[in-house]
Design a protein around this motif. Structure first.
Motif, PDB file in Angstrom:
ATOM      1  N   TYR A  17       0.905  -0.966   0.037  1.00 38.72           N
ATOM      2  CA  TYR A  17      -0.462   0.352  -0.239  1.00 38.72           C
ATOM      3  C   TYR A  17       1.250   1.487  -0.198  1.00 38.72           C
ATOM      4  O   TYR A  17       0.381   2.410   0.274  1.00 38.72           O
ATOM      5  N   ASP A  18       1.800   1.566  -0.767  1.00 40.69           N
ATOM      6  CA  ASP A  18       2.762   2.103  -1.010  1.00 40.69           C
ATOM      7  C   ASP A  18       2.129   3.749  -1.690  1.00 40.69           C
ATOM      8  O   ASP A  18       2.036   3.127  -3.163  1.00 40.69           O
ATOM      9  N   PRO A  19       1.690   4.196  -1.575  1.00 39.55           N
ATOM     10  CA  PRO A  19       1.277   5.181  -2.252  1.00 39.55           C
ATOM     11  C   PRO A  19       2.104   6.317  -3.579  1.00 39.55           C
ATOM     12  O   PRO A  19       2.021   7.487  -4.375  1.00 39.55           O
ATOM     13  N   SER A  20       3.485   6.234  -3.196  1.00 47.45           N
ATOM     14  CA  SER A  20       4.239   6.394  -3.415  1.00 47.45           C
ATOM     15  C   SER A  20       5.219   6.068  -4.865  1.00 47.45           C
ATOM     16  O   SER A  20       5.455   6.044  -6.054  1.00 47.45           O
ATOM     17  N   LEU A  21       4.656   4.101  -5.318  1.00 44.81           N
ATOM     18  CA  LEU A  21       4.953   3.600  -6.427  1.00 44.81           C
ATOM     19  C   LEU A  21       3.870   3.777  -7.063  1.00 44.81           C
ATOM     20  O   LEU A  21       2.676   4.098  -7.486  1.00 44.81           O
ATOM     21  N   LYS A  22       4.111   4.169  -8.350  1.00 46.71           N
ATOM     22  CA  LYS A  22       3.537   4.744 -10.103  1.00 46.71           C
ATOM     23  C   LYS A  22       3.709   3.850 -11.091  1.00 46.71           C
ATOM     24  O   LYS A  22       4.742   2.909 -11.745  1.00 46.71           O
ATOM     25  N   PRO A  23       2.986   2.837 -11.524  1.00 44.11           N
ATOM     26  CA  PRO A  23       2.263   1.789 -12.094  1.00 44.11           C
ATOM     27  C   PRO A  23       2.994   2.634 -14.115  1.00 44.11           C
ATOM     28  O   PRO A  23       2.652   3.009 -14.240  1.00 44.11           O
ATOM     29  N   SER A  24       4.059   1.954 -14.439  1.00 46.77           N
ATOM     30  CA  SER A  24       4.409   2.472 -15.866  1.00 46.77           C
ATOM     31  C   SER A  24       2.801   1.970 -16.880  1.00 46.77           C
ATOM     32  O   SER A  24       2.559   2.730 -17.762  1.00 46.77           O
ATOM     33  N   LYS A  25       2.335   0.638 -16.740  1.00 44.68           N
ATOM     34  CA  LYS A  25       1.053   0.750 -17.175  1.00 44.68           C
ATOM     35  C   LYS A  25      -0.041  -0.425 -16.632  1.00 44.68           C
ATOM     36  O   LYS A  25       0.879  -1.278 -15.987  1.00 44.68           O
ATOM     37  N   VAL A  26      -0.856  -0.962 -16.692  1.00 49.99           N
ATOM     38  CA  VAL A  26      -2.088  -1.202 -16.265  1.00 49.99           C
ATOM     39  C   VAL A  26      -2.645  -2.754 -17.457  1.00 49.99           C
ATOM     40  O   VAL A  26      -3.585  -1.688 -18.244  1.00 49.99           O
ATOM     41  N   ILE A  27      -2.579  -4.023 -17.578  1.00 48.47           N
ATOM     42  CA  ILE A  27      -3.571  -4.386 -18.273  1.00 48.47           C
ATOM     43  C   ILE A  27      -4.505  -4.828 -17.446  1.00 48.47           C
ATOM     44  O   ILE A  27      -4.609  -6.402 -16.889  1.00 48.47           O
ATOM     45  N   LEU A  28      -5.554  -4.804 -18.009  1.00 46.61           N
ATOM     46  CA  LEU A  28      -7.299  -4.569 -17.349  1.00 46.61           C
ATOM     47  C   LEU A  28      -7.891  -5.765 -18.413  1.00 46.61           C
ATOM     48  O   LEU A  28      -8.180  -4.678 -19.303  1.00 46.61           O
ATOM     49  N   ASP A  29      -8.347  -6.892 -18.014  1.00 48.51           N
ATOM     50  CA  ASP A  29      -9.619  -7.729 -18.752  1.00 48.51           C
ATOM     51  C   ASP A  29      -8.888  -7.657 -20.078  1.00 48.51           C
ATOM     52  O   ASP A  29      -9.637  -8.011 -21.286  1.00 48.51           O
ATOM     53  N   GLY A  30      -7.759  -7.810 -20.507  1.00 45.60           N
ATOM     54  CA  GLY A  30      -7.172  -7.549 -21.866  1.00 45.60           C
ATOM     55  C   GLY A  30      -7.101  -6.611 -22.600  1.00 45.60           C
ATOM     56  O   GLY A  30      -6.492  -6.914 -23.756  1.00 45.60           O
ATOM     57  N   LYS A  31      -7.509  -5.154 -22.061  1.00 47.08           N
ATOM     58  CA  LYS A  31      -7.015  -3.743 -22.539  1.00 47.08           C
ATOM     59  C   LYS A  31      -5.866  -3.106 -21.583  1.00 47.08           C
ATOM     60  O   LYS A  31      -6.028  -3.448 -20.353  1.00 47.08           O
ATOM     61  N   ASN A  32      -5.475  -1.992 -22.583  1.00 45.53           N
ATOM     62  CA  ASN A  32      -4.770  -0.947 -21.828  1.00 45.53           C
ATOM     63  C   ASN A  32      -5.981  -0.404 -21.040  1.00 45.53           C
ATOM     64  O   ASN A  32      -7.019   0.123 -20.340  1.00 45.53           O
ATOM     65  N   TYR A  33      -5.174   0.003 -19.308  1.00 52.74           N
ATOM     66  CA  TYR A  33      -5.855   0.800 -18.580  1.00 52.74           C
ATOM     67  C   TYR A  33      -5.118   1.684 -17.972  1.00 52.74           C
ATOM     68  O   TYR A  33      -3.915   1.819 -17.425  1.00 52.74           O
ATOM     69  N   ASP A  34      -5.610   3.520 -18.279  1.00 53.19           N
ATOM     70  CA  ASP A  34      -4.785   4.462 -17.674  1.00 53.19           C
ATOM     71  C   ASP A  34      -5.628   5.316 -16.339  1.00 53.19           C
ATOM     72  O   ASP A  34      -5.602   6.401 -16.358  1.00 53.19           O
ATOM     73  N   ASN A  35      -6.275   5.054 -16.176  1.00 53.07           N
ATOM     74  CA  ASN A  35      -7.063   5.276 -14.692  1.00 53.07           C
ATOM     75  C   ASN A  35      -5.655   5.748 -13.111  1.00 53.07           C
ATOM     76  O   ASN A  35      -6.550   4.021 -12.454  1.00 53.07           O
ATOM     77  N   PHE A  36      -5.105   6.013 -13.097  1.00 49.62           N
ATOM     78  CA  PHE A  36      -4.188   5.784 -12.033  1.00 49.62           C
ATOM     79  C   PHE A  36      -4.427   7.553 -10.622  1.00 49.62           C
ATOM     80  O   PHE A  36      -4.753   7.991 -11.128  1.00 49.62           O
ATOM     81  N   LYS A  37      -3.824   6.309  -9.454  1.00 47.82           N
ATOM     82  CA  LYS A  37      -4.047   7.699  -8.118  1.00 47.82           C
ATOM     83  C   LYS A  37      -3.460   7.469  -7.217  1.00 47.82           C
ATOM     84  O   LYS A  37      -4.139   6.223  -6.505  1.00 47.82           O
ATOM     85  N   ASP A  38      -2.371   7.848  -6.982  1.00 49.19           N
ATOM     86  CA  ASP A  38      -1.782   7.799  -5.869  1.00 49.19           C
ATOM     87  C   ASP A  38      -2.133   6.292  -5.757  1.00 49.19           C
ATOM     88  O   ASP A  38      -1.742   5.480  -4.632  1.00 49.19           O
ATOM     89  N   GLY A  39      -0.489   5.815  -7.031  1.00 50.78           N
ATOM     90  CA  GLY A  39      -0.283   4.302  -6.793  1.00 50.78           C
ATOM     91  C   GLY A  39      -0.951   3.471  -6.935  1.00 50.78           C
ATOM     92  O   GLY A  39      -0.957   2.237  -6.457  1.00 50.78           O
ATOM     93  N   SER A  40      -2.686   4.000  -6.993  1.00 52.48           N
ATOM     94  CA  SER A  40      -3.364   2.081  -6.991  1.00 52.48           C
ATOM     95  C   SER A  40      -3.836   2.858  -8.465  1.00 52.48           C
ATOM     96  O   SER A  40      -3.976   3.585  -9.248  1.00 52.48           O
ATOM     97  N   VAL A  41      -4.817   1.510  -8.889  1.00 52.48           N
ATOM     98  CA  VAL A  41      -5.682   1.804 -10.162  1.00 52.48           C
ATOM     99  C   VAL A  41      -6.822   1.095  -9.818  1.00 52.48           C
ATOM    100  O   VAL A  41      -7.187   0.943  -9.169  1.00 52.48           O
ATOM    101  N   VAL A  42      -7.502   2.872 -10.077  1.00 50.81           N
ATOM    102  CA  VAL A  42      -8.904   3.377  -9.737  1.00 50.81           C
ATOM    103  C   VAL A  42      -9.748   2.981 -10.767  1.00 50.81           C
ATOM    104  O   VAL A  42      -9.748   2.721 -11.742  1.00 50.81           O
ATOM    105  N   LEU A  43     -10.743   1.723 -10.270  1.00 58.82           N
ATOM    106  CA  LEU A  43     -11.321   1.081 -10.974  1.00 58.82           C
ATOM    107  C   LEU A  43     -13.045   2.195 -11.416  1.00 58.82           C
ATOM    108  O   LEU A  43     -13.440   2.395  -9.960  1.00 58.82           O
TER     109      LEU A  43
END
Length: 510
Positions: free
Chosen positions: A256-282
């Motif tokens: 739960y480290d808010p300083s970590l920033k993902p470079s990218k996320v694949i969600l259900d086979g597709k690129n997803y770019d909704n990021f906030k405070d080190g989290s992927v916001v669903l």
């Protein structure tokens, strides 16, 4: 100054001058002796503090070896060897110190420790060493070599060990000749200087332990925080959704480290770019009724490369509330002999329209119940609720009934093996507790047995040592393990009979 013809007055002045110089030299010598003594006291205090810290580190490593044997068991095996070698060498030095000052009446009278004869006779015999002197050298060399063997020749501590515990010859700065280490360090030195020297070696032992155990733990823990050791965790705002609702929540790392920033996320086979405070916001549509999967991969940069961390979770989409929700506030079981908190509610239904029944169940507030289970291994809670449309829905939930786990004996609030002085143990109450239990229970010890090495076990009624137990304890020695077992205890204000109380052991420190 003393030659030639001098008057009686001049001779008296010269004599007084010589006496004055001698007195200054004596005072300076006493100050130096006292300084050595005070230094020895500080080293002793530091050794006690370092010993306590090392004990905590060893205990921490032992716990991790149980929890994660594949990672920490080899480290614990290595640490146990270091602990054994260090303890044996430390105790040898302590016995040597006590033997050296045995005839000194006041152990803190450092000015009286100005003689050199005891250690000179103990270590040296003419141009050679006594058996005791050779043993001392063997102990130092043996400790250094044993620790190096345990760590391996490639360990970064090898140079430190060779420097701290060297017995190489010492070069005389005045003559340029080499002098045997033992003679250079101990021959002709005041007793208090040698006492301080031995205590310094003990400090080196403790510091060596501390350095090694810290490095063993730190090296493994450093690898633990690597990105490759984490899984993504899906956190939903709720576990069930109605058709047409937005499924909201976040995907985070285990730290739960808010300083970590993902470079990218694949969600259900597709690129997803909704990021906030080190989290992927669903934020997506729930879809139709049924169980849904959330699956993908979150990528982080580490050492210039993308490290993939997979995640997977599920949620349910329901049509509307149609059954009450029953959950144990503490855990998914209830304990015999205790008032277990139970919450019973149904979204959208008033508390007055919900009825619950079970053996031992008592309502104490809106949606709040206490369950004191009867006999048997399970208990069924039946719930009926009147819905807004006038219909009644019923359900039942089974809970496992478990006995209160085994309590543990304690000394000074500590469990397992406790290190303390003999004098403190004789007047310290023996307690009992449940350190990992979810309920706070007040346990009262009613009796116990004491086993001192070489003595018969003593039965004690109450919480403190009786006269017989104290007499047996008085015969114990430093390092002896005193076992407190067959502990009988009861829960204050409760008739439930505890099945077992685990023993506690005390290692005497003096």
């Amino acid at each position: 100054m003393a030659g030639g013809k001098m008057s009686g007055r001049q001779k008296m002045i010269n004599l007084m001058y010589l006496v004055f110089i001698a007195m200054l030299a004596m005072n300076m010598s006493k100050e130096v002796l006292s300084a050595f003594g005070f230094m020895n006291e500080k080293l002793v205090e530091n050794n006690v503090s370092t010993s306590e810290k090392n004990a905590l580190a060893y205990a921490n490593l032992a716990t991790k070896a149980i929890e994660q044997p594949a990672k920490f068991a080899p480290l614990k095996e290595k640490a146990d060897k270091i602990k054994q070698y260090s303890s044996e060498f430390y105790e040898y030095l302590e016995e040597l110190k006590q033997q050296m000052i045995a005839d000194v009446e006041k152990k803190d009278d450092y000015e009286a420790m100005d003689k050199t004869d005891w250690l000179d006779a103990y270590f040296f015999k003419g141009d050679t060493y006594t058996e005791n002197g050779q043993e001392f050298l063997n102990k130092i060399n043996g400790y250094r070599n044993n620790v190096i063997d345990a760590l391996g020749e490639k360990s970064k501590f090898v140079p430190v060990l060779k420097s701290r515990f060297t017995t190489d010859d010492v070069k005389d700065d005045e003559t340029g000749n080499s002098v045997a280490w033992l003679r250079a360090r101990y021959e002709g030195f005041p007793m208090v200087a040698s006492l301080t020297n031995f205590t310094q070696i003990q400090a080196d032992i403790k510091n060596t332990e501390s350095d090694i155990i810290t490095d063993l733990l730190g090296g493994q823990l450093e690898s633990e925080v690597s990105m490759s050791n984490y899984n993504g965790i899906v956190q939903l705002d709720k576990n069930a959704f109605y058709p047409g609702d937005n499924v909201t929540g976040s995907v985070v790392l285990g730290r739960y480290d808010p300083s970590l920033k993902p470079s990218k996320v694949i969600l259900d086979g597709k690129n997803y770019d909704n990021f906030k405070d080190g989290s992927v916001v669903l934020d997506m549509r729930a879809g139709g009724v049924g169980e849904k999967d959330i699956e993908g991969t979150i990528f982080f940069m580490e050492n210039g490369k993308e490290v993939p961390v997979p995640f997977k979770s599920t949620y349910s989409v329901i049509s509307k509330p149609n059954a009450p929700v029953v959950s144990a506030d503490k855990m998914n079981v209830v304990y015999r002999g205790l008032d277990n908190p139970i919450s019973i509610s149904l979204p959208g239904v008033a508390d007055k329209d919900i009825k619950a029944s079970a053996p031992g169940l008592q309502k104490v507030g809106a949606g709040k119940y206490l369950m004191r289970p009867k006999s048997g291994n399970t208990v069924k809670i039946s719930v009926s609720a009147k819905l807004a449309d006038g219909k009644t829905t019923t359900t039942s939930t089974d809970f496992r009934v478990k006995d209160i786990p085994a309590a543990m004996g304690s000394v000074r609030g500590q469990f397992g093996t406790v290190r303390m002085p003999k004098s403190g143990l004789a007047n310290t109450p023996i307690g009992a507790g449940l350190p990992d239990f979810l309920f706070d229970l007040d346990l009262q010890v009613t009796s116990f047995k004491v086993k001192v090495p070489g003595q018969l076990a003593i039965i004690v009624n109450g919480t403190q040592f009786n006269a017989a137990a104290k007499k047996a304890l008085s015969k114990a020695k430093r390092g002896d393990m005193i076992n407190i077992f067959d502990i009988k205890a009861q829960i204050k204000g409760n008739t439930y009979k505890l099945k077992q109380v685990l023993p506690v052991s005390i290692e005497l420190t003096n």
